[in-house]
Design an enzyme around this catalytic site. Structure first.
Site, short mmCIF file in Angstrom:
data_model
loop_
_atom_site.label_atom_id
_atom_site.label_comp_id
_atom_site.label_asym_id
_atom_site.label_seq_id
_atom_site.Cartn_x
_atom_site.Cartn_y
_atom_site.Cartn_z
N HIS A 218 37.68 31.57 44.55
CA HIS A 218 37.92 30.81 43.32
C HIS A 218 38.40 29.39 43.58
O HIS A 218 38.54 28.61 42.65
CB HIS A 218 38.93 31.52 42.43
CG HIS A 218 40.35 31.42 42.91
ND1 HIS A 218 40.76 32.00 44.08
CD2 HIS A 218 41.42 30.78 42.41
CE1 HIS A 218 42.05 31.73 44.26
NE2 HIS A 218 42.47 30.98 43.26
N1 UDP Z 1 44.14 39.61 41.98
C1 UDP Z 1 44.03 40.57 40.99
N2 UDP Z 1 42.78 40.88 40.51
C2 UDP Z 1 41.66 40.28 40.99
C3 UDP Z 1 41.77 39.31 42.00
C4 UDP Z 1 43.04 39.00 42.48
O1 UDP Z 1 45.03 41.14 40.56
O2 UDP Z 1 40.56 40.60 40.50
C5 UDP Z 1 45.51 39.26 42.44
C6 UDP Z 1 45.72 39.23 43.93
O3 UDP Z 1 46.12 40.48 44.38
C7 UDP Z 1 46.82 38.20 44.09
C8 UDP Z 1 46.57 37.27 42.97
O4 UDP Z 1 45.73 37.93 42.03
O5 UDP Z 1 48.10 38.75 43.90
C9 UDP Z 1 45.90 36.04 43.54
O6 UDP Z 1 45.57 35.21 42.57
P1 UDP Z 1 44.69 33.93 42.85
O7 UDP Z 1 43.77 34.24 43.97
O8 UDP Z 1 44.17 33.54 41.52
O9 UDP Z 1 45.77 32.83 43.25
P2 UDP Z 1 46.38 32.35 44.62
O10 UDP Z 1 47.09 33.49 45.26
O11 UDP Z 1 45.28 31.79 45.44
O12 UDP Z 1 47.35 31.28 44.20
#
Ligand code: UDP
Length: 383
Positions: A218
């Site tokens: 993403h």
């Molecule tokens: N996550 C979730 N469902 C999904 C994909 C990711 O619950 O379909 C969770 C994942 O386990 C993590 C969080 O969302 O805790 C990550 O979010 P994202 O990748 O949007 O943000 P980042 O961590 O890169 O800031």
């Protein structure tokens, strides 16, 4: 780890709704959930609306048992500067009407920066959870957000000793920094469904334990450049000839795939809507390999003991690299690294499962609750 005596009871002495927890995205909800539980009635959840929809926030509030937040309007879907400005003025109005004793922000989002600026503008003590992460990659807006929040924070909760060292190297006084561990450890332990439920879930998706790849994509560096997006999907698609590749598709990625005319590359993949947190952890727990550009997933895989390819230029989480994870670029290197990790088979998975997570012991939230209670004047605490 910091040796604060753990007495979440003192957090319970904070007045009702006196600690504003400002957030705006899915990973922040995940990572503050246990802290909000420990703060109890003292917590006042404020959602800036950066990513507010049912898939990315609403269902997480319910699943994580979080209270209904105060929700700002007019922030989501706007360019970064406008988001920050709109959230800042919304937060300032809320804090003018009801001044919190402390403001807590987590991580590096625009919402977290807005919360930090709003606290600073009104002279309210600011607590930064997950302080001191650095990718040293100035192309990432998150890197600028982190540095700015850490300059403003009064209490910096570093997850690891390396994070603390980053802060000290930038001249942050050591007295402001505590090494607490990362709250993701307790988040994973609490939200991971029991083994029986996990296996039923795999069954429903037609997956076998240790027999599939789980991917998420993403970040703008991968989604906003059609060549990068095409290269990642091409490699995932090639892998899916050997084993199922499950891809819960972030709405931004879906939109970019459609706009770039790349939907054909999804044909061999098991594409899902974004899944809830427990379901994501269950899928991650039994994946033979994860491929992701997420920040949080780099930490979660160390708790779950699974290998990860991080499709990014840089990482702010070097602790996860080595045993658990490695950086790869979109393109054939991704497929080659995936095949190499998959070839380690059950032996490789057993090795990782036996290693401790570098991100803490599962008590970070309790340490942070204690630090918050200590950051407010003693007379503000109930007897
Ligand atoms: N996550 C979730 N469902 C999904 C994909 C990711 O619950 O379909 C969770 C994942 O386990 C993590 C969080 O969302 O805790 C990550 O979010 P994202 O990748 O949007 O943000 P980042 O961590 O890169 O800031």
């Amino acid at each position: 780890m910091h040796s604060l005596p753990l007495s979440p009871a003192s957090a319970r002495r904070l007045p009702p709704r006196s600690v504003a927890v400002v957030l705006g995205t899915r990973p922040e909800l995940v990572k503050v959930a246990e802290l909000v539980r420990l703060l109890g009635p003292a917590a006042r959840l404020v959602h800036t609306g950066q990513h507010y929809d049912e898939q990315l926030s609403g269902r997480f509030l319910a699943e994580l048992g979080l209270p209904e937040p105060e929700l700002l309007t007019g922030v989501g879907g706007r360019p970064r500067a406008e988001q920050i400005a709109a959230a800042l003025s919304g937060l300032d109005a809320l804090f003018a009407a009801g001044r919190p004793l402390a403001v807590v922000v987590q991580g590096d989002t625009n919402a977290a920066l807005s919360g930090a600026l709003a606290a600073n503008a009104r002279g309210i003590p600011l607590v930064h959870v997950e302080a001191g992460l650095r990718s040293h990659d100035r192309a990432m807006p998150e890197e600028h957000n982190r540095v700015l929040i850490d300059r403003l924070a009064d209490v910096l909760c570093a997850a690891t000793l390396d994070n603390r060292a980053n802060l000290l190297a930038e001249g942050v006084p050591g007295a402001r920094v505590a090494v607490t561990g990362n709250t993701v450890v307790e988040a994973v332990r609490r939200a991971l469904p029991p083994a029986g439920e996990r296996l039923e879930l795999l069954d429903r998706h037609g997956l076998a334990a240790d027999g599939y790849v789980l991917a998420t994509v993403h970040r703008p560096e991968n989604t906003d450049e059609p060549e990068a997006l095409a290269a990642i999907l091409t490699e995932l698609s090639a892998l899916s000839a050997d084993l199922p590749v499950v891809l819960p598709l972030h709405p931004r990625t879906r939109a970019r795939i459609e706009a770039a005319g790349l939907a054909g590359l999804l044909a061999g993949l098991t594409v899902l809507e974004p899944v809830g947190y427990g379901e994501f952890l269950a899928l991650a727990r039994h994946a033979a390999l994860l491929v992701s550009d997420s920040g949080g997933v780099q930490e979660e895989t160390t708790v779950l003991g699974r290998p990860l390819l991080v499709v990014r230029r840089s990482t702010e989480r070097p602790e996860a690299m080595g045993d658990f994870a490695e950086l790869v670029r979109p393109g054939p290197g991704l497929g080659a690294a995936a095949r190499r990790r998959l070839a380690e088979g059950p032996e490789g998975l057993r090795r990782l499962a036996a290693l401790p997570s570098p991100f803490g012991d599962g008590r970070a939230s309790a340490r942070i609750a204690e630090l918050i209670a200590r950051s407010v004047p003693p007379h503000a605490l109930a007897a």
